[in-house]
Scaffold this motif. Structure first.
Motif, PDB file in Angstrom:
ATOM      1  N   ALA A 230       0.850  -1.189   0.000  1.00  0.00           N
ATOM      2  CA  ALA A 230       0.000   0.000   0.000  1.00  0.00           C
ATOM      3  C   ALA A 230       0.884   1.237   0.000  1.00  0.00           C
ATOM      4  CB  ALA A 230      -0.914   0.000   1.213  1.00  0.00           C
ATOM      5  N   ASP A 231       0.569   2.200  -0.878  1.00  0.00           N
ATOM      6  CA  ASP A 231       1.341   3.440  -0.943  1.00  0.00           C
ATOM      7  C   ASP A 231       0.552   4.459  -1.768  1.00  0.00           C
ATOM      8  OD1 ASP A 231       3.339   5.279  -0.620  1.00  0.00           O
ATOM      9  OD2 ASP A 231       4.952   3.920  -1.242  1.00  0.00           O
ATOM     10  N   PHE A 232       1.011   5.669  -1.761  1.00  0.00           N
ATOM     11  CA  PHE A 232       0.354   6.733  -2.514  1.00  0.00           C
ATOM     12  C   PHE A 232       0.965   6.820  -3.915  1.00  0.00           C
ATOM     13  CE2 PHE A 232       0.034   7.773   1.971  1.00  0.00           C
ATOM     14  CZ  PHE A 232      -1.323   8.060   2.103  1.00  0.00           C
ATOM     15  N   GLY A 233       0.090   6.982  -4.911  1.00  0.00           N
ATOM     16  CA  GLY A 233       0.552   7.187  -6.279  1.00  0.00           C
ATOM     17  C   GLY A 233       1.100   5.951  -6.962  1.00  0.00           C
ATOM     18  N   LEU A 234       0.684   4.774  -6.571  1.00  0.00           N
ATOM     19  CA  LEU A 234       1.164   3.554  -7.227  1.00  0.00           C
ATOM     20  C   LEU A 234       0.583   3.431  -8.624  1.00  0.00           C
ATOM     21  CD1 LEU A 234       0.927   0.920  -4.323  1.00  0.00           C
ATOM     22  CD2 LEU A 234       2.934   2.179  -5.101  1.00  0.00           C
ATOM     23  N   THR A 235       1.357   2.812  -9.531  1.00  0.00           N
ATOM     24  CA  THR A 235       0.920   2.611 -10.922  1.00  0.00           C
ATOM     25  C   THR A 235       1.118   1.154 -11.320  1.00  0.00           C
ATOM     26  OG1 THR A 235       3.105   3.095 -11.856  1.00  0.00           O
ATOM     27  CG2 THR A 235       1.609   4.963 -11.494  1.00  0.00           C
ATOM     28  N   LEU A 236       0.482   0.774 -12.429  1.00  0.00           N
ATOM     29  CA  LEU A 236       0.617  -0.598 -12.916  1.00  0.00           C
ATOM     30  C   LEU A 236       2.048  -0.892 -13.340  1.00  0.00           C
ATOM     31  CD1 LEU A 236      -0.914  -3.219 -13.621  1.00  0.00           C
ATOM     32  CD2 LEU A 236      -1.226  -2.308 -15.923  1.00  0.00           C
ATOM     33  N   GLY A 237       2.721   0.097 -13.921  1.00  0.00           N
ATOM     34  CA  GLY A 237       4.122  -0.109 -14.296  1.00  0.00           C
ATOM     35  C   GLY A 237       4.992  -0.382 -13.094  1.00  0.00           C
ATOM     36  N   GLY A 238       4.687   0.265 -11.969  1.00  0.00           N
ATOM     37  CA  GLY A 238       5.430   0.000 -10.737  1.00  0.00           C
ATOM     38  C   GLY A 238       5.227  -1.417 -10.248  1.00  0.00           C
ATOM     39  N   LEU A 239       3.992  -1.944 -10.411  1.00  0.00           N
ATOM     40  CA  LEU A 239       3.725  -3.337 -10.029  1.00  0.00           C
ATOM     41  C   LEU A 239       4.539  -4.295 -10.882  1.00  0.00           C
ATOM     42  CD1 LEU A 239       2.195  -5.596  -8.573  1.00  0.00           C
ATOM     43  CD2 LEU A 239       0.295  -5.251 -10.183  1.00  0.00           C
ATOM     44  N   GLN A 240       4.601  -4.045 -12.186  1.00  0.00           N
ATOM     45  CA  GLN A 240       5.376  -4.917 -13.066  1.00  0.00           C
ATOM     46  C   GLN A 240       6.859  -4.878 -12.696  1.00  0.00           C
ATOM     47  OE1 GLN A 240       4.259  -3.351 -16.909  1.00  0.00           O
ATOM     48  NE2 GLN A 240       2.693  -4.930 -17.203  1.00  0.00           N
TER      49      GLN A 240
ATOM     50  N   PRO B 159      -7.993   6.512   2.176  1.00  0.00           N
ATOM     51  CA  PRO B 159      -8.064   7.689   1.309  1.00  0.00           C
ATOM     52  C   PRO B 159      -8.044   7.309  -0.173  1.00  0.00           C
ATOM     53  CG  PRO B 159      -5.946   7.573   2.442  1.00  0.00           C
ATOM     54  CD  PRO B 159      -6.803   6.515   3.034  1.00  0.00           C
ATOM     55  N   GLU B 160      -8.602   8.179  -0.990  1.00  0.00           N
ATOM     56  CA  GLU B 160      -8.771   7.884  -2.410  1.00  0.00           C
ATOM     57  C   GLU B 160      -7.441   7.730  -3.133  1.00  0.00           C
ATOM     58  OE1 GLU B 160     -11.047   9.875  -6.285  1.00  0.00           O
ATOM     59  OE2 GLU B 160     -11.450  10.584  -4.236  1.00  0.00           O
ATOM     60  N   ASP B 161      -6.400   8.470  -2.697  1.00  0.00           N
ATOM     61  CA  ASP B 161      -5.112   8.400  -3.392  1.00  0.00           C
ATOM     62  C   ASP B 161      -4.186   7.307  -2.860  1.00  0.00           C
ATOM     63  OD1 ASP B 161      -4.835   9.655  -0.990  1.00  0.00           O
ATOM     64  OD2 ASP B 161      -3.363  11.125  -1.664  1.00  0.00           O
ATOM     65  N   LEU B 162      -4.656   6.526  -1.868  1.00  0.00           N
ATOM     66  CA  LEU B 162      -3.872   5.380  -1.381  1.00  0.00           C
ATOM     67  C   LEU B 162      -4.231   4.164  -2.224  1.00  0.00           C
ATOM     68  CD1 LEU B 162      -1.856   4.389   0.846  1.00  0.00           C
ATOM     69  CD2 LEU B 162      -3.865   3.563   2.070  1.00  0.00           C
ATOM     70  N   ARG B 163      -3.264   3.643  -2.908  1.00  0.00           N
ATOM     71  CA  ARG B 163      -3.504   2.493  -3.787  1.00  0.00           C
ATOM     72  C   ARG B 163      -2.757   1.273  -3.260  1.00  0.00           C
ATOM     73  NH1 ARG B 163      -2.934   5.629  -9.642  1.00  0.00           N
ATOM     74  NH2 ARG B 163      -4.636   7.124  -9.246  1.00  0.00           N
ATOM     75  N   CYS B 164      -3.122   0.135  -3.805  1.00  0.00           N
ATOM     76  CA  CYS B 164      -2.589  -1.108  -3.216  1.00  0.00           C
ATOM     77  C   CYS B 164      -2.333  -2.150  -4.292  1.00  0.00           C
ATOM     78  CB  CYS B 164      -3.587  -1.641  -2.187  1.00  0.00           C
ATOM     79  SG  CYS B 164      -2.961  -3.025  -1.230  1.00  0.00           S
TER      80      CYS B 164
END
Length: 544
Positions: free
Chosen positions: A424-434, A495-500
């Motif tokens: 979990a973090d702020f501003g995560l993207t799919l490219g970061g997951l890859q 929060p809305e900007d916290l992605r996982c």
């Protein structure tokens, strides 16, 4: 003489017996340049001869070479033929003595008699005359008996074809014979020296240790087999994964709760109540008790997580925080479980947080049904909801058992171990997951990944993870991943900007690949070889 100090005489007798085999070998070697043990000591078991030779060779008194050869030994049936004659000879002899022997005679009823009768016909020793047998010759040469007698004496056949035929008839069996050729060694002597095994205070004081004949260490000697516990291969691979997660900054989630409610196992993960995964064909439901109460805090899990968080803070601040129990109660007091339940119902039934939902009548009773958890993501959902009390970047992982109502075969069981990671973090993207998945799988020895779009109810976008399998010469699926949906995270109060990020794989597949196991029932269950469990090596996922 165990336990005594100072010079210890070397025993010459075998197993405390009366025969001085070591001295006999020394006498034989003294008389001949080379001594073959098979001819000099034919009645002595090979193990005893080797033990005596090893004692002498360890002191360089003699040297010896090992000779392997194949001999034949007569079976019980072969021994009977060698002493009393072949089956065909016995048939001919019975016919000769009777003059005319009825086919119904008891002497022709046995299985061996039938074989002998056929061979006697083939050799033209007898013939059929009506319902009886008559002899065609007054004398015969029993070649089978003679060949077996010769083989018994010489331990071999001159003609390999004859040996193969007799082996096929189960009259002889091959056996490997080990013998030795001994000769004098660099420290040849007719008497075994007295060797010193222990250094004493007296030897140091008088200096006799400098001239003592010390017994050399035998570095090739095997130690005694120790009977002790052993880690299962799954546990060895599991520990390797745990170390990888810890080194990447993850905290381990407590996963002791095998039974969970439908709310945590399905509803919180945005899995509709009509989803096929919730059918009896796919999920194990608990019958006693059949349901639990509404969602609420789990004190044991909260305290375990607080303890881990406290340890992380102590490592960073070098000061002891409040007790784990106090921290757990403080966090639980900030969470509104009833509001969370209402949010989940709204997302499913009416849509919320920017989603139109599934728009079906939500059944509260379905959320209380007890199931054997089908994935450890149920624990991840609880931990992420707990994060709403203090939203922040964090990394969690779990490795534990899950249960699914599947048909058991070579690659599937009704229970297996799931490896799961959550970031979990702020501003995560799919490219970061890859990028993270490539780095993670590189640590377990999988350097090149391919990603394929997939569907999961609780992640969007979702990706299946593939890697090249050199043995199968094709891409194989090794995991699943995705970014948790806003409907799931915002319903928790995050929060809305916290992605996982979420990703997972099984523990059994890499274990089977690492240990060369093709059938999962050889890894788990009642067919497991305990010798394999005790003797399997340690594992390094990043090495072959």
């Amino acid at each position: 003489m165990p336990g005594t100090r100072g010079p210890v005489p070397i025993p010459l007798h075998i197993n405390g017996g009366q025969r001085d085999l070591t001295a006999e070998i020394l006498e034989a070697v003294d008389q001949e340049a080379e001594v073959g043990t098979s001819t000099k000591f034919p009645q002595i078991p090979q193990a005893e001869i080797k033990a005596a030779l090893d004692r002498l060779a360890s002191r360089s008194m003699v040297e010896y070479d090992t000779k392997d050869r194949e001999e034949v030994a007569l079976t019980k049936e072969g021994e009977e033929i060698a002493s009393a004659g072949s089956h065909e000879y016995k048939v001919w002899d019975a016919v000769r003595q009777a003059g005319r022997l009825s086919l119904k005679d008891p002497s022709l009823a046995g299985a061996n008699a039938k074989i002998g009768q056929g061979n006697a016909f083939k050799l033209k020793w007898v013939k059929k005359d009506g319902d009886a047998l008559v002899s065609l010759t007054d004398s015969v040469q029993d070649a089978t008996r003679e060949q077996l007698q010769c083989a018994k004496e010489n331990r071999t056949f001159q003609d390999p074809k004859v040996q193969k035929d007799f082996m096929k008839r189960k009259l002889v069996v091959p056996q490997k014979v080990i013998s030795y050729v001994a000769r004098k060694g660099p420290k040849w002597a007719m008497e075994m020296p007295v060797e010193v095994t222990d250094l004493t205070a007296e030897m140091i004081a008088d200096g006799s240790w400098q001239t003592a004949n010390w017994k050399p260490y035998n570095y090739k000697a095997e130690g005694a087999q120790l009977s002790g516990g052993a880690f299962h291969p799954l546990m060895k691979v599991r520990q390797e994964f745990r170390e990888i997660f810890f080194n990447m900054g993850f905290t381990e989630m407590p996963t002791q709760r095998f039974v969970d409610t439908g709310f945590w196992n399905f509803d919180t993960l945005f899995v509709p109540q009509q989803h096929p995964a919730r059918d009896l064909q796919d999920t194990f439901y608990v019958s006693d008790p059949p349901e639990a109460g509404p969602p609420g805090p789990d004190p044991a899990t909260d305290e375990a997580l607080a303890q881990m968080d406290d340890q992380d803070e102590q490592d960073e601040n070098d000061s002891a925080p409040a007790s784990a129990a106090t921290r757990a109660k403080d966090i639980s007091s900030k969470l509104d479980y009833q509001q969370y339940f209402n949010n989940v119902r709204s997302v499913h039934q009416d849509g919320a947080f920017g989603s139109i939902g599934y728009r079906y009548p939500y059944n509260d009773a379905e959320t209380k049904r007890l199931v054997l958890r089908t994935h450890t993501t149920a624990v991840s959902a609880y931990v992420l909801h707990r994060l709403a009390a203090n939203p922040r970047p964090c990394r969690y992982f779990s490795i534990d058992r899950v249960f699914r109502n599947e048909t058991v075969d070579a690659t599937h069981l009704a229970e297996f171990h799931q490896i799961e990671g959550v970031i979990a973090d702020f501003g995560l993207t799919l490219g970061g997951l890859q990028a993270f998945l490539k780095r993670f799988f590189r640590k377990i020895g999988v350097p090149d990944l391919k990603f394929k779009p997939a569907y999961n109810p609780y992640t969007e976008p979702s990706m299946e993870v593939y890697a090249w399998h050199a043995g199968l010469n094709k891409l194989v699926e090794i995991g699943n991943s995705g970014m948790f949906r806003p409907e799931m995270l915002q319903a928790m109060g995050l929060p809305e900007d916290l992605r996982c990020y979420g990703f997972g794989l099984s523990l059994e597949r890499p274990t089977m690949i690492k240990y060369g196991i093709s059938n999962i029932r050889e890894l788990l269950g009642h067919k497991v070889d305990l010798g394999f469990i005790e003797g399997n090596p340690a594992v390094r996922l990043d090495r072959e």
